[in-house]
Design an enzyme around this catalytic site. Sequence first.
Site: not given
Ligand code: RBF
Ligand code: MG
Length: 180
Positions: A40, A42, A117
Amino acid sequence: MTLIERSDSYPIEDPYPHTIRDLAICVGFGRGSSELGIPTANVPLNDFLAGLPTGVYYGWCKLKPQDHEEHLKSTPNREIQFNYGKSLEKSELEVLPMVMSVGWNPTYNDLKEKAVEIHIIHKFSETFYGAHIDYTILGFLRPELKFINVETLILEINRDIEITESLLLKDEQIKYKQLL
Ligand code: RBF
Ligand code: MG
């Protein structure tokens, strides 16, 4: 593994499209690439993003390389090459599909500030820290959830990506590429 139920009332496409310009891609945890296999970009919070409900959004984005000297940045857990997007290929500078997560990453329990992100749906061979990004949010896909494990989080993010890909095939969404 049970998948979450995707409601027929999503995506919510109001009050979108909303375009945000010139956010600088900054350093996150590095966990997206290494642990999830879902890198991702940020970006910093602005007033608009701070006011958004937490959850997952979809839309179009465009990367813009910046004319700055490349350098290494030392962070507590790694060294990061800031190349400002200068290694990006021409096709990577076009308008690309994206999914955006706004929230506190509750599956990990560790954020003190809301994170924004963007996962760009494209296989990049290089990172692009320091590049700028313009993007248009087209709709809200689902609320942010605390998943019981990382595998389930990955499965759901992959579904967010699939849903986005199919939504963005429609002419009424393709026309918004022109905003960028
Ligand atoms: N993190 C969560 O804890 N819950 C989520 O529902 C969640 N949905 C995400 C959806 C997308 C499309 C993306 C790219 C990330 C999401 N994340 C979510 C964040 C994820 O925890 C994070 O990208 C990683 O921990 C890297 O920092
Ligand atoms: Mg990132």
